[in-house]
Scaffold this motif. Sequence first.
Motif, short mmCIF file in Angstrom:
data_model
loop_
_atom_site.label_atom_id
_atom_site.label_comp_id
_atom_site.label_asym_id
_atom_site.label_seq_id
_atom_site.Cartn_x
_atom_site.Cartn_y
_atom_site.Cartn_z
N UNK A 262 16.20 48.70 12.41
CA UNK A 262 16.91 49.16 11.22
C UNK A 262 16.82 48.11 10.11
N UNK A 263 17.05 46.84 10.45
CA UNK A 263 17.00 45.78 9.45
C UNK A 263 15.59 45.61 8.90
N UNK A 264 14.59 45.77 9.74
CA UNK A 264 13.20 45.68 9.29
C UNK A 264 12.89 46.81 8.31
N UNK A 265 13.29 48.02 8.65
CA UNK A 265 13.06 49.16 7.77
C UNK A 265 13.81 48.99 6.45
N UNK A 266 15.04 48.52 6.53
CA UNK A 266 15.85 48.30 5.33
C UNK A 266 15.19 47.25 4.42
N UNK A 267 14.73 46.17 5.00
CA UNK A 267 14.11 45.10 4.22
C UNK A 267 12.89 45.60 3.47
N UNK A 268 12.06 46.37 4.15
CA UNK A 268 10.85 46.90 3.52
C UNK A 268 11.19 47.94 2.46
N UNK B 97 9.00 38.31 6.71
CA UNK B 97 9.84 39.21 7.50
C UNK B 97 10.58 38.48 8.60
N UNK B 98 9.94 37.48 9.20
CA UNK B 98 10.64 36.67 10.19
C UNK B 98 11.86 36.00 9.58
N UNK B 99 11.69 35.48 8.38
CA UNK B 99 12.79 34.77 7.72
C UNK B 99 13.87 35.74 7.27
N UNK B 100 13.48 36.89 6.71
CA UNK B 100 14.45 37.83 6.15
C UNK B 100 15.19 38.63 7.22
N UNK B 101 14.49 39.02 8.29
CA UNK B 101 15.08 39.88 9.30
C UNK B 101 15.63 39.10 10.48
N UNK B 102 14.88 38.07 10.90
CA UNK B 102 15.32 37.30 12.06
C UNK B 102 16.03 36.00 11.68
N UNK B 103 15.81 35.54 10.45
CA UNK B 103 16.54 34.38 9.98
C UNK B 103 15.88 33.06 10.28
#
Length: 243
Positions: free
Chosen positions: A170-176, A189-195
Amino acid sequence: MKLLMIEDNKSVSEMMQMFFQKEGWDVSFAYDGIEAVDMFNEDPDSWDMITLDLNLPKKDGMEVAKEIRQKSKTVPIIMLTARDSDSDQVLGFEMGADDYVTKPFSPITLVARIKALQRRAHAEKQADSESGAEKPDDGIITTDHFKLNSNTREAYLDGKMIPELTPKEFELLKTLAQKPRQVFSREQLLELVWGYDYYGDERTVDAHVKKLRQKVERVGSQVIQTVWGVGYKFDDSEVDNQQ
């Protein structure tokens, strides 16, 4: 932080205990799958983090992850395993893992991944607590064919709900989707979704994208596009032409 480490190798557990104590974390250890499930079920809401070995006696890690997820949809789970194939990663994520660390691993790296996942989980809880009736439109993303609601944790493609999205999917889809047609590198994406960035494994992103695409395709045309040599983007502008 209260952490449950599920690991049948006592040497690994003893080594990690020293690093966990240095962080001031309250850590318990389970050495087989049945013991792990029993310990977790004693008080499911009390745990802040789970590290889970896949190769466990009595009950394997995949089954343990599945049973934990039946009790808690949100407790972060990091899988630890000597398995290193993409199919194993995808299966682990499907069972509810949030991250994946391959053995042998550096204790410092594992601690960093735990901290990053903890920060992400805390930020998500804080965002959920701050959203609600006062801001009914907050957290809504809408494009021509797509709608995502952060408050209900639901996403729709042409009115059909994309099924069974895990928290990270969900967070990956939201970020994109927040920035349609913008290309995100795996590192971003690693930084934005996983931190985290430096400690991240780019295959984590690829495995999540693969599962996310499968779920999107259950309800409609693909909106997660690969930009070869760069990364991924969200683009639903060609949905009508694809159908």
